[in-house]
Design a protein around this motif. Structure first.
Motif, PDB file in Angstrom:
ATOM      1  N   GLU A  39       0.835  -1.200   0.000  1.00 39.06           N
ATOM      2  CA  GLU A  39       0.000   0.000   0.000  1.00 39.06           C
ATOM      3  C   GLU A  39       0.870   1.250   0.000  1.00 39.06           C
ATOM      4  OE1 GLU A  39      -3.133   0.286   2.855  1.00 39.06           O
ATOM      5  OE2 GLU A  39      -3.672  -1.824   2.646  1.00 39.06           O
TER       6      GLU A  39
ATOM      7  N   VAL B 244      -7.670   1.282  -2.063  1.00 41.07           N
ATOM      8  CA  VAL B 244      -6.303   0.909  -1.705  1.00 41.07           C
ATOM      9  C   VAL B 244      -5.411   1.051  -2.923  1.00 41.07           C
ATOM     10  CG1 VAL B 244      -4.820  -0.923  -0.824  1.00 41.07           C
ATOM     11  CG2 VAL B 244      -7.146  -0.686   0.048  1.00 41.07           C
TER      12      VAL B 244
ATOM     13  N   LYS C 116      -1.877   0.404  -4.460  1.00 40.74           N
ATOM     14  CA  LYS C 116      -0.720  -0.455  -4.194  1.00 40.74           C
ATOM     15  C   LYS C 116       0.293  -0.341  -5.316  1.00 40.74           C
ATOM     16  CE  LYS C 116      -3.114  -3.951  -1.415  1.00 40.74           C
ATOM     17  NZ  LYS C 116      -3.357  -5.393  -1.231  1.00 40.74           N
TER      18      LYS C 116
END
Length: 797
Positions: free
Chosen positions: A505, A514, A516
């Motif tokens: 992350e 999220v 990433k």
């Protein structure tokens, strides 16, 4: 940091330059065995002093003062309800407490409180058990046991919770003081928990159906008889031009698993901030690195780490992992922590490789290499000898790394037979590697760890060489053998090291979407994966789970075609000249189809065409090398490449500042800065430039943090157009972008578009990462959630 710290590299370079010319020539032409024989006496006393000074910048020992600092910082942040950060600080405190110290129990108890607030009940229970086993103060125990009962209650383990409350009751009764405010608070909490248990027993909650495994696809797998961990659809071939390589023995479909291999050895990359600057003032670092986030043995993500008994550096996911690491290698490495951090990951991998292999196997293969020394240092002759075998498939037992049965296994023998290219490394680099491994072996000898290295129960047998060492400084013959193998592995790693990556992350981590990015987590030896040759346009994808690698076909591979891995330089990310320069470290000139197409024709690379500048005046494409001329004849403006490159560097700095504003939760300011960057970029970058897509991605991220899902989706869709242009519609990069779009549409309640995006992302990511990957599971959970919505809501969206 793969190689040693810069100061040690510079010291080795100065020492090399100061050697007599004759000795330099001998070392440059020497075999690995002779390099060690000639070089063992060259680790001068001043070198030891230099290393001692450098090691002070990489502290790895137990420091009670540091433990107090981290514990107090943890308490401070716990009070501010920053529970996640508090957990990490308590972990740091525990790692600095000496074994058996009563304070370590306080660290575990405090950490359990933070974990409880994070609703990590199972891990909280583990920490409570650790606090009890390490002698948590008796007078404070009732509060911790009440927390234990509350965890059990939250987990639905009602009888265990009731039993824990009985223990607390008995404990309070034995103490006998029932009037103090603390005891009154405990009794009140005890009463409340009893009522909750009674309520739950009277009205049990219905069992929840688990559907996590329902949609998981099973992978068809038939193991290869000759190559450990490989699919039966592969065969091991050998020729003089390509060396050992893997070929499809049947038609292979996209997404098909080709190889599943556990690393023979892996070492966590610590992160640059582990190294402190020279300072008379001690400053304890609260920054988080990979060394704090992942188990140092199995590479699982850490929540509540188990510290090493001897050093503050190594941390593990469980006591079982800590014990196994200690038994296999860490009892030897533990006291060398600062030295290994100073000498770099390659040196650490080399040491751990020989420790895992064991002295008997290392000695056997080193002696074998001396018998076969001429072939080992003349690869052309060796290749010719192998290629003259009447039947290459029948003669696989003669292929380096194969055992007597012709099987290529993920073993130390296979690791040892990876090419070190000793004759191709620069003499200065070999000298640096030699000094580094000798420094480690001398430290092992001086610390009395030779017996452990040689897998002996007692060091009595080696007492004589150690006595001799004190006067002569000479390594024992056994340690010279280990040093020679370590030198070989350090040289091998330049061409055969495999980075274990993880999707980590980025940003604050508190967004509903999220974001990433791939991060290098560890460096490892995968002897079977190392059989794959490079292509700038590979036909496979590699994914990792802990220390295990899985190779999948990323496109259809017809029978007879070679299986190609990308060593880093990819046609979609770099121009051919940049790729060739980076690949020079592997001692070959890439002749893959992508390179040939760019080198032997007028075809421009994908990167050249799309990551290009445009005219600052009319925005038409520009042409040229040093001076760039507008392709629009009506404009005819010229501008230097250097001036536009300078503008590009400035733009990167502005984007970096915008992302810092986002991390500081100043979203509105971040949006303004990113929009300004976008406007500036449009004046000199082509519309399809990858940075234009990255800015759209960043804007989507900022709008998502504000809950403005429609704006976020609009910017991310533009980013996806550019990613698809660069990497292709079925690339893993496309899969990651679609995953983010699915999250935005899911949170924005755009059901039909979310479902179609989830399906596209699933199709791509299952090919590259497999049906069991975390992202696929998250996509399936989103799909299940959306599919279970009432029909009336689905019709409105």
């Amino acid at each position: 940091m793969a190689l040693p710290v810069e100061e040690w590299r510079l010291y080795a370079a100065r020492r090399w330059a100061a050697l007599e010319p004759v000795l330099r020539e001998r070392l440059a032409a020497a075999s690995l065995h002779d390099t060690l024989r000639l070089g063992c006496g060259l680790l001068w006393p001043e070198a030891a002093a230099v290393l001692r000074r450098l090691c002070r910048r990489a502290p790895a020992g137990k420091e009670p003062a540091a433990a107090r600092f981290y514990r107090e910082e943890g308490n401070r942040l716990f009070g501010r309800r920053h529970y996640g950060t508090a957990v990490r600080l308590y972990s740091q405190a525990a790692s600095h407490e000496p074994p058996g110290s009563p304070e370590v129990s306080v660290c575990f108890a405090n950490r359990s409180a933070a974990l409880f607030h994070l609703r990590c009940f199972e891990v909280c229970l583990e920490d409570i058990a650790r606090a009890e086993s390490h002698g948590y103060p008796d007078r404070l125990l009732p509060k911790v046991l009440l927390r234990k009962a509350e965890c059990l209650l939250c987990l639905g383990r009602l009888q265990d919770a009731a039993d824990a409350l009985s223990v607390v009751e008995n404990k309070i009764a034995v103490d006998g003081i029932m009037t103090s405010p603390t005891h009154q608070t405990l009794l009140k909490k005890l009463s409340q928990l009893k009522i909750k248990i009674h309520e739950k027993e009277s009205c049990p909650e219905p069992a929840q159906e688990t559907c996590g495994d329902v949609q998981r696809k099973s992978e068809i797998w038939e193991e290869n008889d000759s190559i450990s961990g490989a699919s039966s659809s592969l065969s091991l071939n050998f020729d003089t031009e390509r060396g050992r390589h893997l070929v499809a023995s049947q038609d292979i479909l996209p997404g098909q698993s080709l190889l599943k291999e556990e690393a023979f050895v892996s070492v966590l990359c610590p992160g640059e901030s582990r190294l402190l600057q020279d300072s008379s003032e001690t400053v304890w670092d609260t920054r988080v690195t990979n060394a704090d986030l992942y188990c140092h043995r199995c590479l699982r993500q850490l929540l509540a780490s188990v510290p090493c008994r001897g050093c503050s550096y190594a941390k593990y996911c469980s006591q079982s992992c800590a014990d196994m690491a200690w038994e296999q290698y860490h009892r030897t490495e533990c006291s060398l922590g600062a030295l290994l951090l100073t000498l770099g990951v390659f040196c650490h991998v080399a040491l751990r490789t020989v420790l895992l292999a064991g002295f008997a196997e290392v000695s056997r293969l080193v002696e074998w290499s001396h018998d076969d020394d001429k072939d080992l240092h003349n690869p052309e002759a060796r290749c010719k000898h192998l290629s003259e075998a009447p039947d290459t498939r029948a003669g696989t037992r003669s292929i380096p790394g194969c055992n007597d049965n012709g099987q290529y296994q993920s073993s130390y023998q296979a690791v040892f037979n990876l090419l070190p290219h000793a004759e191709k490394h620069s003499p200065e680099h070999k000298f640096l590697c030699m000094l580094s491994v000798v420094a480690i072996c001398k430290q092992l000898q001086e610390a009395g760890l030779e017996a452990a290295v040689l897998n002996q129960e007692s060091s009595e047998k080696w007492s004589e060489p150690k006595t001799c060492e004190k006067t002569s400084g000479e390594l024992s013959p056994e340690l010279k053998t280990m040093a020679e193998a370590m030198l070989r592995h350090m040289l091998q790693l330049q061409c055969n090291a495999q980075a274990i990556t993880v999707m980590q992350e980025s940003g604050s981590g508190d967004s509903a979407v999220v974001n990433k990015k791939p991060v290098r987590l560890a460096t490892a030896f995968f002897p079977v994966l190392s059989l794959l040759n490079h292509s700038c346009c590979p036909n496979i994808s590699v994914s990792f789970s802990g220390t295990a690698a899985t190779v999948r076909a990323s496109q259809p591979i017809p029978s007879g075609q070679e299986i190609f891995h990308c060593y880093g330089p990819h046609r979609c990310r770099m121009r051919v000249a940049e790729r060739q320069q980076l690949l020079s470290q592997y001692f070959f000139e890439c002749r893959c189809q992508a390179c040939l197409d760019e080198l032997e024709s007028d075809v421009k690379s994908v990167v050249s065409m799309r990551n290009s500048f445009c005219c600052p005046s009319c925005r038409a494409p520009v042409q040229g090398e040093e001076m760039l001329c507008c392709s629009n004849e009506a404009c005819a403006i010229s501008v230097s490449r250097e001036s536009l490159s300078r503008r590009l560097r400035d733009l990167h700095q502005q984007i970096k500042k915008a992302l810092e504003l986002l991390r500081d939760r100043k979203a509105d300011q971040a949006i303004k800065m990113l929009l300004k960057c976008q406007m500036d970029a449009g004046n000199f970058l082509s519309p399809g430039h990858l940075l234009m897509g990255e800015m759209e991605d960043h804007l989507a991220q900022v709008y998502a943090t504000l809950g403005k899902w429609q704006e976020a989706a609009r910017h991310l869709e533009r980013s996806i157009e550019i990613v698809e242009m660069h990497h292709g519609p079925s690339s893993v990069e496309m899969g990651h972008e679609l995953f983010k779009l699915a999250q935005i549409l899911f949170n924005g309640f755009v059901v039909s578009e979310a479902l179609s995006t989830i399906q596209r992302a699933e199709e791509i990511l299952s090919v590259h990462c497999g049906p069991q990957s975390t992202q696929i599971q998250e996509l399936q959970e989103m799909k299940t959630c959306l599919s279970e919505l009432p029909r009336s809501i689905l019709q409105r969206t």
